[in-house]
Design a protein around this motif. Structure first.
Motif, PDB file in Angstrom:
ATOM      1  N   PRO A   1       0.942  -1.309  -0.133  1.00  0.00           N
ATOM      2  CA  PRO A   1       0.123   0.102   0.020  1.00  0.00           C
ATOM      3  C   PRO A   1       0.812   1.107  -0.102  1.00  0.00           C
ATOM      4  O   PRO A   1       1.807   1.231   0.575  1.00  0.00           O
ATOM      5  N   MET A   2       0.588   2.016  -0.781  1.00  0.00           N
ATOM      6  CA  MET A   2       1.271   3.556  -1.108  1.00  0.00           C
ATOM      7  C   MET A   2       0.405   4.904  -0.939  1.00  0.00           C
ATOM      8  O   MET A   2      -0.667   4.644  -1.506  1.00  0.00           O
ATOM      9  N   GLU A   3       0.808   5.658  -0.128  1.00  0.00           N
ATOM     10  CA  GLU A   3      -0.357   6.743   0.113  1.00  0.00           C
ATOM     11  C   GLU A   3       0.601   7.940  -0.128  1.00  0.00           C
ATOM     12  O   GLU A   3       1.807   8.226   0.010  1.00  0.00           O
ATOM     13  N   ALA A   4       0.166   8.871  -0.986  1.00  0.00           N
ATOM     14  CA  ALA A   4       0.776  10.169  -1.415  1.00  0.00           C
ATOM     15  C   ALA A   4       0.756  10.859  -0.162  1.00  0.00           C
ATOM     16  O   ALA A   4       0.297  10.820   0.888  1.00  0.00           O
ATOM     17  N   ARG A   5       1.935  11.968  -0.208  1.00  0.00           N
ATOM     18  CA  ARG A   5       2.111  12.833   0.954  1.00  0.00           C
ATOM     19  C   ARG A   5       2.059  14.268   0.584  1.00  0.00           C
ATOM     20  O   ARG A   5       2.557  14.755  -0.491  1.00  0.00           O
ATOM     21  N   GLU A   6       1.519  14.996   1.433  1.00  0.00           N
ATOM     22  CA  GLU A   6       1.332  16.555   1.141  1.00  0.00           C
ATOM     23  C   GLU A   6       2.389  17.040   1.551  1.00  0.00           C
ATOM     24  O   GLU A   6       3.238  16.568   2.250  1.00  0.00           O
ATOM     25  N   GLY A   7       2.972  18.275   1.021  1.00  0.00           N
ATOM     26  CA  GLY A   7       3.944  19.220   1.315  1.00  0.00           C
ATOM     27  C   GLY A   7       3.600  19.607   2.586  1.00  0.00           C
ATOM     28  O   GLY A   7       2.680  19.624   3.461  1.00  0.00           O
ATOM     29  N   ASN A   8       4.556  20.257   3.116  1.00  0.00           N
ATOM     30  CA  ASN A   8       4.551  20.995   4.437  1.00  0.00           C
ATOM     31  C   ASN A   8       4.472  22.619   4.383  1.00  0.00           C
ATOM     32  O   ASN A   8       4.492  23.337   5.336  1.00  0.00           O
ATOM     33  N   GLY A   9       3.746  22.840   3.542  1.00  0.00           N
ATOM     34  CA  GLY A   9       3.453  24.585   3.134  1.00  0.00           C
ATOM     35  C   GLY A   9       4.633  25.317   2.569  1.00  0.00           C
ATOM     36  O   GLY A   9       3.872  26.373   1.958  1.00  0.00           O
ATOM     37  N   GLU A  10       5.853  24.936   2.875  1.00  0.00           N
ATOM     38  CA  GLU A  10       6.723  25.826   1.979  1.00  0.00           C
ATOM     39  C   GLU A  10       6.784  25.222   0.811  1.00  0.00           C
ATOM     40  O   GLU A  10       6.579  24.202   0.297  1.00  0.00           O
ATOM     41  N   ARG A  11       7.072  26.386  -0.118  1.00  0.00           N
ATOM     42  CA  ARG A  11       7.160  25.869  -1.753  1.00  0.00           C
ATOM     43  C   ARG A  11       8.551  26.361  -2.087  1.00  0.00           C
ATOM     44  O   ARG A  11       9.294  27.128  -1.778  1.00  0.00           O
ATOM     45  N   VAL A  12       9.218  25.141  -2.999  1.00  0.00           N
ATOM     46  CA  VAL A  12      10.284  25.245  -3.538  1.00  0.00           C
ATOM     47  C   VAL A  12      10.005  24.901  -4.961  1.00  0.00           C
ATOM     48  O   VAL A  12       9.593  23.712  -5.264  1.00  0.00           O
ATOM     49  N   ASP A  13      10.567  25.753  -5.901  1.00  0.00           N
ATOM     50  CA  ASP A  13      10.505  25.618  -7.449  1.00  0.00           C
ATOM     51  C   ASP A  13       8.900  25.551  -7.620  1.00  0.00           C
ATOM     52  O   ASP A  13       8.663  24.701  -8.503  1.00  0.00           O
ATOM     53  N   GLY A  14       8.190  26.396  -7.250  1.00  0.00           N
ATOM     54  CA  GLY A  14       6.641  26.261  -7.409  1.00  0.00           C
ATOM     55  C   GLY A  14       5.836  25.036  -6.932  1.00  0.00           C
ATOM     56  O   GLY A  14       4.634  24.975  -7.234  1.00  0.00           O
ATOM     57  N   ARG A  15       6.510  24.299  -6.108  1.00  0.00           N
ATOM     58  CA  ARG A  15       5.696  23.135  -5.524  1.00  0.00           C
ATOM     59  C   ARG A  15       5.973  22.955  -4.025  1.00  0.00           C
ATOM     60  O   ARG A  15       7.011  23.528  -3.633  1.00  0.00           O
ATOM     61  N   ALA A  16       5.000  22.189  -3.194  1.00  0.00           N
ATOM     62  CA  ALA A  16       5.012  22.154  -1.870  1.00  0.00           C
ATOM     63  C   ALA A  16       6.308  21.327  -1.432  1.00  0.00           C
ATOM     64  O   ALA A  16       6.494  20.400  -2.005  1.00  0.00           O
ATOM     65  N   ALA A  17       7.093  21.653  -0.412  1.00  0.00           N
ATOM     66  CA  ALA A  17       8.350  21.072  -0.021  1.00  0.00           C
ATOM     67  C   ALA A  17       7.885  19.628   0.558  1.00  0.00           C
ATOM     68  O   ALA A  17       6.763  19.727   1.385  1.00  0.00           O
ATOM     69  N   GLY A  18       8.503  18.565   0.219  1.00  0.00           N
ATOM     70  CA  GLY A  18       8.005  17.346   0.856  1.00  0.00           C
ATOM     71  C   GLY A  18       6.890  16.529   0.181  1.00  0.00           C
ATOM     72  O   GLY A  18       6.631  15.428   0.383  1.00  0.00           O
ATOM     73  N   GLU A  19       6.224  17.228  -0.979  1.00  0.00           N
ATOM     74  CA  GLU A  19       4.840  16.644  -1.419  1.00  0.00           C
ATOM     75  C   GLU A  19       5.506  15.337  -2.438  1.00  0.00           C
ATOM     76  O   GLU A  19       6.686  15.443  -2.890  1.00  0.00           O
ATOM     77  N   LEU A  20       4.824  14.316  -2.456  1.00  0.00           N
ATOM     78  CA  LEU A  20       4.701  13.086  -3.135  1.00  0.00           C
ATOM     79  C   LEU A  20       3.574  12.895  -3.746  1.00  0.00           C
ATOM     80  O   LEU A  20       2.597  12.537  -2.851  1.00  0.00           O
ATOM     81  N   THR A  21       3.491  12.898  -4.953  1.00  0.00           N
ATOM     82  CA  THR A  21       2.098  12.482  -5.483  1.00  0.00           C
ATOM     83  C   THR A  21       2.132  11.056  -6.047  1.00  0.00           C
ATOM     84  O   THR A  21       3.104  10.245  -6.020  1.00  0.00           O
TER      85      THR A  21
END
Length: 481
Positions: free
Chosen positions: A258-278
């Motif tokens: 089972p794999m679950e996507a991860r939201e970012g932590n609110g900070e944005r790096v290069d236009g996307r949320a840091a830590g995000e995993l789609t």
């Protein structure tokens, strides 16, 4: 007396501080809750003694117990939302600010219920607590991160908005069919035994299937039921924004990654949320896990492209769901999502990907008659075979199952045998089942208002079934429908 919300919140803060001082954050959740129960009991006992001194009367044991339960819900569960989450008949909870709360129960329309917080600020605090306790990585709700999506205990899904709306808004949805087989769906009237046998053989024959429909019609329940037909020894992967399928916990399949996507932590790096995993970014890793099939809980965006490529290049038998209002909108809906993938994507390439990847589109429909005193009917209305590219360059669709052409049955009945029928026969399907134009439904769908099924003859006047003057439609062979 009713539980005083201010008292409950104050005791919750006291117990939370005591837990922190005891280092409870370093222990497992079960131990932390056990310690919390003991601290809550002590805190309520102290408050009860103080109340008796101040008012000359002691709270009853029942009142103390209700206060303790309220504090526990605030600290470890969903606060004043919890009674609605505990009600198995509630399907949706809609919060439009702390004091504008609505719920819908099975086969009942929406109705308003008491507030779940005394202020919008308290509601946001509750949502932030839920986000901190979420087990799927960094999730938060704040001005810098105004959206929150997470799963709750029991598999319910929560979506919240604040900052971009006048008040905090929350939508919580429950999958009432947590563990179902195709046989269960036959008993519920979602499919008949003919269609259940067809879908089971499609899974065994490793056909790629996309399940479509609008929100709340039962796409996830059908996907879960079809996944139960996968041989238990196969190794599969599930990819979801929030875990809803729970195939790794139901026990029907022995090897599930089972794999679950991860939201970012609110900070944005290069236009996307840091830590995000789609989900799209998880697919390449999933392909290296020696999986025989990949199941995506819901395709929402550009991840449709890697999903279609998995279906094209893999062994077959992968599945996903997609939001679409009608089955014949699905091809264009896929193309729209493919265009989000990048400038190199075109309509023609999206159509070719779809034609090469998909074998079947299974569309789920809901007829909601609760406004006229009836029920919500959820059922499969169409099974379309994707039969390569057509002359127009679009995928050609073959209607294998659909509503009865005479309008007498909106649920899926056999229409045209699929081109891959021999593959299904090798997987155990009895092709003779497709010979009955009304399938194996025991009786027509009982509707209070009946004016013909989608795709059926137009121009008829809606006639309630079972009223004087209604003419029964008869099956072949003379049996009454």
């Amino acid at each position: 007396m009713a539980v005083d919300a201010d008292v409950a919140r104050e005791l919750k803060r006291q117990v939370a501080a005591d837990l922190y001082e005891q280092g409870a954050a370093a222990v497992d959740e079960a131990t932390r809750r056990q310690r919390g129960r003991a601290l809550i009991a002590d805190a309520v006992a102290r408050w009860s003694d103080a109340y008796a001194v101040a008012h000359g009367v002691s709270p009853t044991r029942e009142q103390d117990r209700e206060l303790a339960d309220t504090v526990y819900d605030l600290l470890f569960r969903a606060g004043r939302l919890q009674p609605y989450l505990d009600d198995p008949e509630i399907e949706n909870i809609l919060v439009n600010g702390c004091d504008d709360v609505w719920v819908s129960r099975a086969h009942q329309p929406l109705r308003q219920v008491p507030p779940v917080a005394d202020s919008d600020e308290e509601l946001v605090e509750l949502l932030q607590d839920l986000a901190r306790r979420h087990g799927g990585g960094e999730r938060s709700l704040s001005t810098s991160s105004p959206t929150l999506a997470l799963r709750l205990e029991g598999g319910m899904r929560l979506q919240a908005l604040t900052g971009v709306t006048p008040r905090p808004y929350v939508a919580i949805r429950r999958h009432r069919v947590a563990k179902a087989t195709l046989g269960d769906l036959v008993a519920m009237g979602s499919v008949d035994s003919t269609l259940a046998a067809f879908l089971a053989s499609a899974i065994r024959a490793r056909k790629n299937v996309m399940i479509t429909g609008t929100q709340g019609v039962g796409k996830t329940s059908l996907l879960r039921a079809m996944a139960a037909e996968i041989p238990p020894e196969e190794r599969i992967g599930t990819l979801e924004t929030e875990f809803e399928l729970w195939l790794h916990e139901l026990g029907q399949l022995r090897q599930v990654v089972p794999m679950e996507a991860r939201e970012g932590n609110g900070e944005r790096v290069d236009g996307r949320a840091a830590g995000e995993l789609t989900i799209g970014e998880l697919i390449p890793a999933a392909l290296r896990m020696t999986l025989s099939r990949i199941i995506v809980g819901e395709v929402r965006s550009a991840e449709v492209v890697p999903m279609l490529r998995v279906m094209t290049n893999g062994e077959g038998g992968s599945m996903c769901t997609l939001h679409a209002r009608t089955p014949h909108m699905v091809v264009d809906r896929i193309a729209e999502l493919c265009l989000e993938y990048g400038s190199q994507m075109t309509d023609a390439l999206a159509y070719r990907l779809t034609a090469n990847a998909l074998d079947f589109i299974v569309h789920v429909t809901m007829i909601d008659e609760t406004p006229v005193g009836g029920r919500r009917h959820r059922f499969v209305s169409h099974v379309l075979e994707v039969a390569g590219l057509g002359e127009s360059g679009r995928p050609a669709l073959n209607t294998v199952f659909g509503p009865a052409p005479d309008g007498s049955e909106p649920r899926a009945v056999p229409q045209t045998p699929p081109a891959c029928l021999d593959d299904l026969r090798r997987a155990g399907f009895d092709a003779a089942l497709l010979g009955n134009p009304y399938g194996t439904w025991g009786a027509p769908l009982h509707l209070r208002v009946h004016g013909g099924a989608p795709g059926g003859p137009a121009g008829g006047v809606p006639v309630p079934r079972g009223v004087p003057g209604a003419v029964p439609v008869r099956r072949q062979g003379g049996s009454s429908r």
